[in-house]
Scaffold this motif. Structure first.
Motif, PDB file in Angstrom:
ATOM      1  N   CYS A   1       0.826  -1.217   0.000  1.00 49.58           N
ATOM      2  CA  CYS A   1       0.000   0.000   0.000  1.00 49.58           C
ATOM      3  C   CYS A   1       0.854   1.259   0.000  1.00 49.58           C
ATOM      4  O   CYS A   1       0.422   2.302  -0.505  1.00 49.58           O
ATOM      5  N   LEU A   2       2.049   1.168   0.561  1.00 47.75           N
ATOM      6  CA  LEU A   2       2.939   2.322   0.584  1.00 47.75           C
ATOM      7  C   LEU A   2       3.305   2.745  -0.835  1.00 47.75           C
ATOM      8  O   LEU A   2       3.330   3.937  -1.161  1.00 47.75           O
ATOM      9  N   PHE A   3       3.559   1.769  -1.690  1.00 46.46           N
ATOM     10  CA  PHE A   3       3.955   2.069  -3.069  1.00 46.46           C
ATOM     11  C   PHE A   3       2.761   2.520  -3.917  1.00 46.46           C
ATOM     12  O   PHE A   3       2.926   3.281  -4.866  1.00 46.46           O
ATOM     13  N   TYR A   4       1.566   2.049  -3.556  1.00 50.11           N
ATOM     14  CA  TYR A   4       0.375   2.482  -4.279  1.00 50.11           C
ATOM     15  C   TYR A   4      -0.110   3.852  -3.807  1.00 50.11           C
ATOM     16  O   TYR A   4      -0.709   4.605  -4.571  1.00 50.11           O
ATOM     17  N   GLY A   5       0.130   4.164  -2.539  1.00 49.60           N
ATOM     18  CA  GLY A   5      -0.435   5.383  -1.956  1.00 49.60           C
ATOM     19  C   GLY A   5       0.341   6.652  -2.214  1.00 49.60           C
ATOM     20  O   GLY A   5      -0.246   7.720  -2.459  1.00 49.60           O
ATOM     21  N   ILE A   6       1.667   6.580  -2.168  1.00 56.16           N
ATOM     22  CA  ILE A   6       2.491   7.792  -2.277  1.00 56.16           C
ATOM     23  C   ILE A   6       2.303   8.538  -3.605  1.00 56.16           C
ATOM     24  O   ILE A   6       2.256   9.771  -3.614  1.00 56.16           O
ATOM     25  N   PRO A   7       2.168   7.845  -4.755  1.00 57.85           N
ATOM     26  CA  PRO A   7       1.992   8.601  -6.020  1.00 57.85           C
ATOM     27  C   PRO A   7       0.777   9.513  -6.031  1.00 57.85           C
ATOM     28  O   PRO A   7       0.742  10.480  -6.806  1.00 57.85           O
ATOM     29  N   SER A   8      -0.215   9.247  -5.184  1.00 61.99           N
ATOM     30  CA  SER A   8      -1.414  10.096  -5.184  1.00 61.99           C
ATOM     31  C   SER A   8      -1.106  11.526  -4.763  1.00 61.99           C
ATOM     32  O   SER A   8      -1.874  12.450  -5.074  1.00 61.99           O
ATOM     33  N   LEU A   9       0.012  11.741  -4.049  1.00 56.80           N
ATOM     34  CA  LEU A   9       0.373  13.092  -3.609  1.00 56.80           C
ATOM     35  C   LEU A   9       0.638  14.022  -4.782  1.00 56.80           C
ATOM     36  O   LEU A   9       0.475  15.242  -4.671  1.00 56.80           O
ATOM     37  N   LEU A  10       1.051  13.467  -5.908  1.00 55.75           N
ATOM     38  CA  LEU A  10       1.274  14.288  -7.102  1.00 55.75           C
ATOM     39  C   LEU A  10      -0.025  14.948  -7.562  1.00 55.75           C
ATOM     40  O   LEU A  10      -0.046  16.124  -7.935  1.00 55.75           O
ATOM     41  N   PHE A  11      -1.116  14.193  -7.496  1.00 55.29           N
ATOM     42  CA  PHE A  11      -2.410  14.746  -7.894  1.00 55.29           C
ATOM     43  C   PHE A  11      -2.918  15.741  -6.849  1.00 55.29           C
ATOM     44  O   PHE A  11      -3.566  16.737  -7.192  1.00 55.29           O
ATOM     45  N   VAL A  12      -2.650  15.461  -5.573  1.00 61.31           N
ATOM     46  CA  VAL A  12      -3.077  16.370  -4.507  1.00 61.31           C
ATOM     47  C   VAL A  12      -2.458  17.753  -4.716  1.00 61.31           C
ATOM     48  O   VAL A  12      -3.122  18.784  -4.552  1.00 61.31           O
ATOM     49  N   ALA A  13      -1.188  17.779  -5.087  1.00 61.72           N
ATOM     50  CA  ALA A  13      -0.489  19.054  -5.257  1.00 61.72           C
ATOM     51  C   ALA A  13      -0.831  19.739  -6.571  1.00 61.72           C
ATOM     52  O   ALA A  13      -0.754  20.975  -6.675  1.00 61.72           O
ATOM     53  N   SER A  14      -1.238  18.983  -7.583  1.00 62.70           N
ATOM     54  CA  SER A  14      -1.448  19.566  -8.912  1.00 62.70           C
ATOM     55  C   SER A  14      -2.862  20.084  -9.126  1.00 62.70           C
ATOM     56  O   SER A  14      -3.077  20.914 -10.024  1.00 62.70           O
ATOM     57  N   TYR A  15      -3.826  19.658  -8.332  1.00 62.55           N
ATOM     58  CA  TYR A  15      -5.210  20.101  -8.556  1.00 62.55           C
ATOM     59  C   TYR A  15      -5.361  21.625  -8.499  1.00 62.55           C
ATOM     60  O   TYR A  15      -5.984  22.217  -9.395  1.00 62.55           O
ATOM     61  N   PRO A  16      -4.803  22.318  -7.475  1.00 64.73           N
ATOM     62  CA  PRO A  16      -4.972  23.780  -7.463  1.00 64.73           C
ATOM     63  C   PRO A  16      -4.376  24.465  -8.695  1.00 64.73           C
ATOM     64  O   PRO A  16      -4.878  25.499  -9.144  1.00 64.73           O
ATOM     65  N   LEU A  17      -3.314  23.892  -9.251  1.00 69.78           N
ATOM     66  CA  LEU A  17      -2.718  24.472 -10.451  1.00 69.78           C
ATOM     67  C   LEU A  17      -3.611  24.272 -11.663  1.00 69.78           C
ATOM     68  O   LEU A  17      -3.647  25.113 -12.571  1.00 69.78           O
ATOM     69  N   ALA A  18      -4.329  23.141 -11.681  1.00 69.27           N
ATOM     70  CA  ALA A  18      -5.181  22.844 -12.831  1.00 69.27           C
ATOM     71  C   ALA A  18      -6.266  23.891 -13.015  1.00 69.27           C
ATOM     72  O   ALA A  18      -6.688  24.175 -14.148  1.00 69.27           O
ATOM     73  N   LYS A  19      -6.724  24.495 -11.923  1.00 67.63           N
ATOM     74  CA  LYS A  19      -7.769  25.521 -12.016  1.00 67.63           C
ATOM     75  C   LYS A  19      -7.308  26.747 -12.768  1.00 67.63           C
ATOM     76  O   LYS A  19      -8.133  27.564 -13.194  1.00 67.63           O
ATOM     77  N   ARG A  20      -6.005  26.897 -12.927  1.00 68.56           N
ATOM     78  CA  ARG A  20      -5.457  28.080 -13.587  1.00 68.56           C
ATOM     79  C   ARG A  20      -5.206  27.870 -15.075  1.00 68.56           C
ATOM     80  O   ARG A  20      -5.039  28.836 -15.816  1.00 68.56           O
TER      81      ARG A  20
END
Length: 403
Positions: free
Chosen positions: A211-230
């Motif tokens: 689960c550690l290897f599956y879970g950590i990549p999700s942080l990339l999407f967490v950080a990129s969502y606010p940028l996507a609004k721009r």
């Protein structure tokens, strides 16, 4: 007695003043003698009769607009921030309130939306585990996922507000957020976010190592969502990739190896795609609450892009969501309870919401965003749960017969 000597210039001024005074007195008497219904045109002190009354309107009155919850546009004069007087925020020490507001602890709907995909995948993966996962292990896994959803949703809100701290003051609904109103500094928010991420890592470490290897990549999407609004009118798609990540995590959490089990991999991928569609759907309704302010502030959203055809888009998203959900159930070998309860119930819930929601009414959009979470998510969870219990009971009976 000596005489007062007056300069020549002063004598001239006094004589002129006396003459002017006598003339003014004579003019005044002539005006008073005239009938009241006549206007003199021979004197310098007469005034023309006004023909039009020009209303005088204060600019302050012009700028002030009615502030109702049904009007998402910002009033010209923003209302000041008022400390919470009810709910969980009112019970906290004042110094804690900005931190609690930052993670939206008083608005838990986002936590539920993040949690439901985790619950879906846990219930769908349970029959695929070898041996089949027990109800106690399913309950324990679901509880851990809820703790993780609570923490990571707060971290996501913190990251979002850090990115949007210069945009939020221009939107009525967000202008009183802690960073937007200056209740805390960006450094304080960043430090607090780091603490939350460490707490989330602590929860993640309670799951099996994969689960550690599956879970950590999700942080990339967490950080990129606010940028996507721009940069795009479809930031809801990026949010869907983020909030739906839990639809994958339930499988490795119960020991199902996605890389060696093709059926489980297909089920996880289809369930993930179904939840992405669901996220875009409910966040499109949510985005309609800020549609006017977003346009003024330069924030992009799918609601702005497809404002005239929103219900058609919502209907299409619902069809895709239920179709992918049904395909995921087929890949996982689900039974009739899943297709009737999860697919049928989910379709009815979505259809009812899309038909009833008033997209021009902020209060109505908020109601359906909050309650649609439980109506749709509850229907899907119920179908998955019943299907799991039926299959678990069948396996238990088989074991009893063998012994």
């Amino acid at each position: 007695m000596p005489r007062l000597i007056v300069p020549n210039g002063t004598k001239w001024f006094l004589s002129r003043s006396s003459v002017l005074s006598k003339k003014f007195h004579n003019v005044s008497r002539s005006i008073l003698r005239q009938p009241q219904n006549t206007v003199s045109t021979t004197t310098a002190l007469s005034f023309p009769k006004p023909r039009h009354i020009i209303p005088v309107i204060s600019p302050y009155i012009c700028q002030r607009k009615a502030h109702t919850i049904d009007s998402p546009s910002s009033p010209a004069i923003p209302e000041p921030y008022s400390a919470p007087t009810s709910g969980i925020l009112a019970r906290l020490p004042k110094s804690w309130v900005p931190y609690a507001e930052l993670i939206r602890i008083d608005k838990p709907t986002g936590t539920y939306y993040l949690y439901f995909p985790c619950l879906f995948s846990t219930l769908m993966a349970a029959p695929l585990a070898t041996p089949m996962a027990t109800p106690l292990s399913v309950l324990g896994t679901a509880t851990l996922f809820f703790a993780g959803a609570l923490i990571m949703r707060g971290a996501g809100c913190s990251i979002n507000d850090l990115w949007d701290r210069n945009l939020d003051p221009h939107v009525r609904r967000t202008r009183h957020r802690p960073l937007a109103r200056g209740a805390m500094t960006p450094f304080q928010a960043l430090t607090y976010t780091g603490v939350q991420l460490l707490a989330g890592l602590g929860i993640l470490l309670q799951f099996p190592t994969p689960c550690l290897f599956y879970g950590i990549p999700s942080l990339l999407f967490v950080a990129s969502y606010p940028l996507a609004k721009r940069v795009t009118y479809y930031p809801q798609f990026v949010l869907g990739l983020t909030f739906s990540w839990g639809a994958i995590m339930g499988f490795p959490a119960l020991g199902v190896d996605l890389l060696s089990n093709s059926s489980a991999l297909s089920a996880a991928a289809l369930l993930y795609a179904s939840n992405v569609s669901w996220t875009v759907l409910y966040d499109m309704i949510y985005a309609h609450m800020d549609i006017k302010d977003d346009a003024k502030a330069g924030i992009k959203s799918i609601a702005l892009k497809h404002d005239a055809d929103t219900k058609k888009v919502l209907t299409g998203l619902a069809v895709v969501q239920i179709g992918l959900l049904g395909a995921a159930g087929m890949a996982a070998g689900a039974g009739p309870a899943f297709f009737v309860g999860s697919c049928g119930g989910g379709a009815l819930a979505l259809g009812w919401m899309i038909k009833r929601v008033n997209l021009k009414n902020v209060k109505d959009c908020w109601w359906w965003f909050v309650n649609g979470c439980w109506i749709t998510g509850g229907a899907i969870s119920l179908g998955l749960g019943v299907d799991y219990l039926i299959r678990y009971k069948q396996v238990d009976k088989t074991k009893t017969i063998e012994y």
